[in-house]
Design a protein around this motif. Structure first.
Motif, PDB file in Angstrom:
ATOM      1  N   THR A   1     -10.059   9.849  -6.318  1.00 57.20           N
ATOM      2  CA  THR A   1     -11.110  10.427  -5.886  1.00 57.20           C
ATOM      3  C   THR A   1     -11.651  10.366  -4.136  1.00 57.20           C
ATOM      4  OG1 THR A   1     -13.883   9.102  -5.679  1.00 57.20           O
ATOM      5  CG2 THR A   1     -11.956   7.792  -4.789  1.00 57.20           C
ATOM      6  N   LYS A   2     -13.264  10.940  -4.035  1.00 61.25           N
ATOM      7  CA  LYS A   2     -13.257  11.769  -2.650  1.00 61.25           C
ATOM      8  C   LYS A   2     -13.491  10.843  -1.581  1.00 61.25           C
ATOM      9  CE  LYS A   2     -12.448  16.524  -3.059  1.00 61.25           C
ATOM     10  NZ  LYS A   2     -11.352  16.834  -2.585  1.00 61.25           N
ATOM     11  N   SER A   3     -13.952   9.893  -1.752  1.00 62.93           N
ATOM     12  CA  SER A   3     -15.005   8.385  -0.950  1.00 62.93           C
ATOM     13  C   SER A   3     -15.163   7.433  -1.757  1.00 62.93           C
ATOM     14  CB  SER A   3     -15.965   9.104  -0.751  1.00 62.93           C
ATOM     15  OG  SER A   3     -16.047  10.136   0.059  1.00 62.93           O
TER      16      SER A   3
ATOM     17  N   GLY B   1      -8.066  12.032   0.017  1.00 59.95           N
ATOM     18  CA  GLY B   1      -9.529  10.781  -0.326  1.00 59.95           C
ATOM     19  C   GLY B   1      -8.110  10.028  -0.684  1.00 59.95           C
ATOM     20  N   PHE B   2      -8.838   9.246  -1.859  1.00 61.32           N
ATOM     21  CA  PHE B   2      -8.525   8.313  -2.177  1.00 61.32           C
ATOM     22  C   PHE B   2      -7.862   7.670  -3.256  1.00 61.32           C
ATOM     23  CE2 PHE B   2     -11.548   7.556   1.234  1.00 61.32           C
ATOM     24  CZ  PHE B   2     -10.531   7.174   2.189  1.00 61.32           C
ATOM     25  N   VAL B   3      -7.420   6.227  -3.681  1.00 65.50           N
ATOM     26  CA  VAL B   3      -6.732   6.337  -5.251  1.00 65.50           C
ATOM     27  C   VAL B   3      -7.242   4.500  -5.193  1.00 65.50           C
ATOM     28  CG1 VAL B   3      -4.803   5.997  -7.039  1.00 65.50           C
ATOM     29  CG2 VAL B   3      -4.667   8.058  -5.762  1.00 65.50           C
ATOM     30  N   VAL B   4      -8.241   4.546  -6.050  1.00 64.09           N
ATOM     31  CA  VAL B   4      -8.852   3.012  -6.792  1.00 64.09           C
ATOM     32  C   VAL B   4      -7.918   2.492  -8.060  1.00 64.09           C
ATOM     33  CG1 VAL B   4     -10.772   2.284  -6.945  1.00 64.09           C
ATOM     34  CG2 VAL B   4     -10.662   4.153  -5.745  1.00 64.09           C
ATOM     35  N   ARG B   5      -7.141   1.867  -7.208  1.00 63.02           N
ATOM     36  CA  ARG B   5      -6.179   0.478  -8.602  1.00 63.02           C
ATOM     37  C   ARG B   5      -6.971   0.256  -9.091  1.00 63.02           C
ATOM     38  NH1 ARG B   5      -0.978   1.763  -7.997  1.00 63.02           N
ATOM     39  NH2 ARG B   5       0.224   2.415  -5.959  1.00 63.02           N
ATOM     40  N   THR B   6      -7.154  -0.115 -10.216  1.00 66.32           N
ATOM     41  CA  THR B   6      -7.863  -1.135 -10.355  1.00 66.32           C
ATOM     42  C   THR B   6      -7.766  -1.829 -11.586  1.00 66.32           C
ATOM     43  OG1 THR B   6      -8.921   0.049 -12.891  1.00 66.32           O
ATOM     44  CG2 THR B   6     -10.627  -0.140 -10.746  1.00 66.32           C
ATOM     45  N   ARG B   7      -7.807  -3.338 -12.280  1.00 67.13           N
ATOM     46  CA  ARG B   7      -6.994  -3.683 -13.389  1.00 67.13           C
ATOM     47  C   ARG B   7      -8.639  -4.120 -13.920  1.00 67.13           C
ATOM     48  NH1 ARG B   7      -1.910  -4.881 -14.236  1.00 67.13           N
ATOM     49  NH2 ARG B   7      -1.750  -5.076 -11.695  1.00 67.13           N
ATOM     50  N   THR B   8      -8.260  -4.305 -15.762  1.00 68.83           N
ATOM     51  CA  THR B   8      -9.485  -4.559 -16.679  1.00 68.83           C
ATOM     52  C   THR B   8      -9.067  -5.579 -17.449  1.00 68.83           C
ATOM     53  OG1 THR B   8      -7.710  -4.154 -18.713  1.00 68.83           O
ATOM     54  CG2 THR B   8      -8.704  -2.462 -18.093  1.00 68.83           C
ATOM     55  N   ALA B   9     -10.175  -6.580 -17.867  1.00 69.03           N
ATOM     56  CA  ALA B   9     -10.206  -7.907 -17.570  1.00 69.03           C
ATOM     57  C   ALA B   9      -8.270  -8.197 -18.884  1.00 69.03           C
ATOM     58  CB  ALA B   9     -11.220  -8.510 -18.758  1.00 69.03           C
ATOM     59  N   GLY B  10      -8.090  -7.329 -19.375  1.00 72.10           N
ATOM     60  CA  GLY B  10      -7.545  -7.186 -20.259  1.00 72.10           C
ATOM     61  C   GLY B  10      -5.740  -7.493 -19.626  1.00 72.10           C
ATOM     62  N   GLY B  11      -6.052  -6.916 -18.675  1.00 72.75           N
ATOM     63  CA  GLY B  11      -4.804  -7.133 -17.822  1.00 72.75           C
ATOM     64  C   GLY B  11      -4.289  -5.707 -17.219  1.00 72.75           C
ATOM     65  N   LEU B  12      -5.211  -4.255 -18.079  1.00 71.65           N
ATOM     66  CA  LEU B  12      -4.848  -3.039 -18.164  1.00 71.65           C
ATOM     67  C   LEU B  12      -4.948  -2.112 -16.687  1.00 71.65           C
ATOM     68  CD1 LEU B  12      -3.569  -1.212 -20.748  1.00 71.65           C
ATOM     69  CD2 LEU B  12      -5.902  -0.065 -20.432  1.00 71.65           C
TER      70      LEU B  12
ATOM     71  N   MET C   1       1.294  -0.940  -0.087  1.00 73.81           N
ATOM     72  CA  MET C   1       0.004  -0.103   0.592  1.00 73.81           C
ATOM     73  C   MET C   1       1.033   1.521  -0.372  1.00 73.81           C
ATOM     74  SD  MET C   1      -2.821   1.356   2.935  1.00 73.81           S
ATOM     75  CE  MET C   1      -4.137  -0.076   2.350  1.00 73.81           C
ATOM     76  N   ALA C   2       0.428   2.313  -0.683  1.00 75.01           N
ATOM     77  CA  ALA C   2       1.185   3.399  -0.902  1.00 75.01           C
ATOM     78  C   ALA C   2       1.239   4.279   0.179  1.00 75.01           C
ATOM     79  CB  ALA C   2       1.156   4.214  -1.961  1.00 75.01           C
ATOM     80  N   SER C   3       2.171   5.205   0.909  1.00 77.66           N
ATOM     81  CA  SER C   3       2.208   5.726   2.440  1.00 77.66           C
ATOM     82  C   SER C   3       1.108   7.230   1.045  1.00 77.66           C
ATOM     83  CB  SER C   3       3.291   6.557   2.814  1.00 77.66           C
ATOM     84  OG  SER C   3       4.011   7.666   1.735  1.00 77.66           O
ATOM     85  N   GLN C   4       0.943   7.410   2.477  1.00 78.68           N
ATOM     86  CA  GLN C   4      -0.620   8.869   2.005  1.00 78.68           C
ATOM     87  C   GLN C   4       0.122   9.613   1.557  1.00 78.68           C
ATOM     88  OE1 GLN C   4      -2.898  10.966   4.602  1.00 78.68           O
ATOM     89  NE2 GLN C   4      -3.789   8.024   5.615  1.00 78.68           N
ATOM     90  N   SER C   5       1.687  10.100   1.664  1.00 77.24           N
ATOM     91  CA  SER C   5       2.314  11.317   0.989  1.00 77.24           C
ATOM     92  C   SER C   5       2.929  10.887  -0.795  1.00 77.24           C
ATOM     93  CB  SER C   5       3.644  11.731   1.760  1.00 77.24           C
ATOM     94  OG  SER C   5       4.467   9.877   1.673  1.00 77.24           O
ATOM     95  N   GLU C   6       2.143   9.593  -1.391  1.00 76.06           N
ATOM     96  CA  GLU C   6       3.160   9.325  -2.099  1.00 76.06           C
ATOM     97  C   GLU C   6       1.658   9.563  -3.001  1.00 76.06           C
ATOM     98  OE1 GLU C   6       5.820   5.491  -0.643  1.00 76.06           O
ATOM     99  OE2 GLU C   6       4.514   5.357  -2.467  1.00 76.06           O
ATOM    100  N   SER C   7       2.254  10.208  -4.007  1.00 74.76           N
ATOM    101  CA  SER C   7       1.258  10.306  -5.193  1.00 74.76           C
ATOM    102  C   SER C   7       1.312   9.167  -6.371  1.00 74.76           C
ATOM    103  CB  SER C   7       1.086  11.994  -5.956  1.00 74.76           C
ATOM    104  OG  SER C   7      -0.151  11.783  -6.712  1.00 74.76           O
TER     105      SER C   7
ATOM    106  N   VAL D   1      -7.420  -0.408  -2.847  1.00 73.76           N
ATOM    107  CA  VAL D   1      -7.604   1.560  -2.763  1.00 73.76           C
ATOM    108  C   VAL D   1      -7.443   2.111  -1.855  1.00 73.76           C
ATOM    109  CG1 VAL D   1      -9.653   2.688  -1.037  1.00 73.76           C
ATOM    110  CG2 VAL D   1     -10.787   1.158  -2.941  1.00 73.76           C
ATOM    111  N   VAL D   2      -6.234   3.151  -1.912  1.00 68.11           N
ATOM    112  CA  VAL D   2      -4.636   3.699  -1.158  1.00 68.11           C
ATOM    113  C   VAL D   2      -5.787   5.348   0.071  1.00 68.11           C
ATOM    114  CG1 VAL D   2      -2.802   4.096  -1.881  1.00 68.11           C
ATOM    115  CG2 VAL D   2      -3.625   2.356  -3.037  1.00 68.11           C
ATOM    116  N   PRO D   3      -5.914   5.199   0.589  1.00 70.19           N
ATOM    117  CA  PRO D   3      -5.414   6.509   1.352  1.00 70.19           C
ATOM    118  C   PRO D   3      -4.413   7.258   0.364  1.00 70.19           C
ATOM    119  CG  PRO D   3      -5.894   4.861   2.555  1.00 70.19           C
ATOM    120  CD  PRO D   3      -4.563   4.751   1.763  1.00 70.19           C
ATOM    121  N   VAL D   4      -4.773   8.471   0.107  1.00 67.41           N
ATOM    122  CA  VAL D   4      -3.957   9.590   0.222  1.00 67.41           C
ATOM    123  C   VAL D   4      -4.410  11.073   0.847  1.00 67.41           C
ATOM    124  CG1 VAL D   4      -3.394   8.504  -2.377  1.00 67.41           C
ATOM    125  CG2 VAL D   4      -5.102   9.865  -1.977  1.00 67.41           C
ATOM    126  N   ASP D   5      -3.562  12.244   0.368  1.00 68.61           N
ATOM    127  CA  ASP D   5      -4.221  13.296   1.497  1.00 68.61           C
ATOM    128  C   ASP D   5      -5.316  13.727   0.987  1.00 68.61           C
ATOM    129  OD1 ASP D   5      -1.090  13.662   1.982  1.00 68.61           O
ATOM    130  OD2 ASP D   5      -0.698  14.989   0.741  1.00 68.61           O
TER     131      ASP D   5
END
Ligand SMILES: Cc1cc2nc3c(=O)[nH]c(=O)nc-3n(C[C@H](O)[C@H](O)[C@H](O)COP(=O)(O)OP(=O)(O)OC[C@H]3O[C@@H](n4cnc5c(N)ncnc54)[C@H](O)[C@@H]3O)c2cc1C
Length: 357
Positions: free
Chosen positions: A139-141, A122-133, A1-7, A116-120
Motif C-alpha cells: 500500500t501507499k498509505s 509505501g508500506f507492506v502490511v503484515r497480517t494474520r488471519t484468525a486461522g493463523g494464515l 522489521m525488514a529494511s526498506q530495500s527488502e521486498s 507495518v513495514v516501510p518499503v521503497d
C-alpha cells in the motif's frame, strides 16, 4: 522489521493485495475513513482483528449509546431508531453492516495487523488471519484507526485471574441469583450495577471515590443514587480491592486502612481501558503525554511518519477522561481523504448544541 530495500515475499498470493490505503480497524471511524476515501476515488481496505465494529460488538446486549444517533452516524448515512431513542448496540451493528454494504467497502474481519513495514514505495502490511494464515498487503498509505480500548485495565491484585472475575458485563441474565461485586465508579460500572440488580443479582459496588463519580451520565446517576439510598444496591465507597478469593473479596477502606471481606459469587471489573500503541511505536511514531497520545498534524491527521495517518479515538491514546469520541472524530476521516488528494483541510465542524452525551 525488514529494511526498506527488502521486498517481502508473498506467502499467500491469493489473499495478498495491493491497495492505495490500508485502514487498520473497522470501527465507526475506520469505516467512515473508507467512505471518504472512496468519495475521492481512492481505494482502501479495512482490516480488523475482530468482527465489524468489534468495540461495539463487545458492549453488553441491548446497551444504549450515550450519544444520540445523529452524533454517531457516519458517512452522511442517517441512523434511524424505531422509537427515536438512542441507538442500541444491536441497532448500531446492523447500521454498520448496512453502511459497509451500501458503499461496497472492502472489509476483512478476524485478521490482525501485526506489522507495518516501510518499503521503497509505501508500506507492506503484515497480517494474520484468525486461522493463523499470514498475509501481506502492499500500500501507499496506512491509516491506524485502532481505537483506544485494546486492553481492559487490571487491578493487579492476587486472585484477579480466577474464573469468577470478568471484565465485560455480557448477558446480565447470567448473574440472576448471584452476589456480584462491581468494581469501578464511572458510567460502565454504574450502568452494569443497575442492569445486574434488575436481572436479579445482589449487587455491591466497590469504588475508590467517596461518592458517585460526578461525570456519570445525567440519566444514569439519579437512578443509581436512588438504588443505593434505598438499599437495593450496596455501595462501598472509598474502598479498593486487595485480593480476590474463591467466594470473597478483601477490600481496604482507604480512609483508615481497615480491611474487610465482602462475600461474592462473581466480580465484574469496570475500571476502564488502555490503548495499545504498539503499531505506532514499531513505526517510530511519537507518542506524547500521560495518555501517550499520537503526535500528528491535526489538519491532515498524518503522524510524524509520512504516509502513516491516525484516525478516531486512537488519536488520544489511553483516555482517562474521554475527550475524543465519535462525534468529534468524524472530521478525521475527511481530513485524511482531503490530504491524500491534496485538497485543503476542511473547516473544523460545528457540533450541534445538544445536552452533553
Ligand atoms: C459501554 C460503552 C459505551 C460507549 N458509548 C459511546 C458513546 O455514546 N459515544 C461515543 O462516541 N463513544 C462511545 N463509546 C466509545 C466508542 O466505542 C468509541 O468512541 C468508538 O468505538 C470509537 O471508534 P473508532 O473507530 O475510533 O475505534 P474502535 O471502535 O475502537 O475501533 C478500533 C478497531 O480497531 C481494531 N484493531 C485494533 N488493533 C488492531 C490490529 N492490530 N489489527 C486489526 N484490527 C485492530 C479493533 O478490533 C477495533 O474494531 C462507548 C464505549 C463503551 C465501552
Amino acid at each position: 522489521m525488514a529494511s526498506q530495500s527488502e521486498s517481502p515475499t508473498l506467502p499467500d498470493p491469493q489473499a495478498d493485495a495491493t491497495v492505495q490505503v490500508v485502514i487498520v480497524g473497522a470501527g465507526p471511524i475506520g469505516i467512515e475513513t473508507a467512505i471518504e476515501l472512496q468519495r475521492r476515488g481512492i481505494d482502501s481496505i479495512n482490516i480488523d482483528r475482530g468482527p465489524l465494529g468489534a468495540q461495539i460488538f463487545d458492549f453488553p446486549p441491548l446497551s444504549r449509546w450515550f450519544s444520540g444517533p445523529e452524533r454517531i452516524s457516519i458517512g452522511g448515512v442517517p441512523l434511524e431508531t424505531v422509537a427515536q431513542e438512542k441507538a442500541t448496540r444491536e441497532d448500531y451493528l446492523a447500521y454498520l453492516r448496512s453502511v459497509v454494504r451500501q458503499f461496497d467497502l472492502a472489509v476483512r474481519t478476524f485478521e490482525s495487523v501485526e506489522e507495518v513495514v516501510p518499503v521503497d514505495d509505501g508500506f507492506v502490511v503484515r497480517t494474520r488471519t484468525a486461522g493463523g494464515l499470514p498475509r501481506l498487503i502492499q500500500t501507499k498509505s496506512v491509516v491506524l484507526a485502532v481505537g483506544g480500548t485494546a486492553k481492559t485495565r487490571r487491578l493487579d491484585v492476587p486472585g484477579e485471574d480466577r474464573s469468577i472475575v470478568a471484565d465485560t458485563l455480557g448477558e446480565p441474565h447470567r448473574y440472576f441469583g448471584r452476589r456480584v461485586l462491581v468494581v469501578g465508579g464511572k458510567n460502565s460500572a454504574a450502568d452494569s450495577a443497575i442492569r445486574l440488580w434488575r436481572a436479579g443479582a445482589a449487587v455491591t459496588i466497590s469504588y475508590r471515590g467517596d461518592d458517585l463519580h460526578p461525570r456519570i451520565k445525567y440519566w444514569i446517576r439519579p437512578e443509581l443514587a436512588s438504588c443505593i439510598r434505598s438499599g437495593l444496591i450496596t455501595a462501598r465507597f472509598g474502598t479498593r480491592v486487595l485480593a480476590i478469593g474463591p467466594n470473597a473479596v478483601t477490600l481496604e477502606q482507604l480512609a483508615d486502612g481497615s480491611q474487610f471481606d465482602e462475600l461474592v459469587d462473581d466480580v465484574l471489573l469496570q475500571i476502564g481501558f488502555e490503548a495499545d500503541g504498539s503499531l505506532f511505536e514499531a513505526l517510530g511514531c511519537e507518542l506524547v503525554g500521560p495518555n501517550r497520545a499520537v503526535l500528528h498534524d491535526s489538519s491532515t491527521m498524518e503522524t510524524s511518519i509520512p504516509g502513516i495517518y491516525v484516525a478516531g479515538t486512537a488519536v488520544n491514546g489511553t483516555q482517562g477522561r474521554y475527550e475524543v469520541y465519535i462525534e468529534n472524530a468524524h472530521v478525521h476521516a475527511v481530513r485524511i481523504a482531503a490530504a491524500m488528494i491534496g485538497d485543503p483541510p476542511p473547516p473544523d465542524p460545528v457540533l450541534p448544541e445538544l445536552p452533553e452525551a
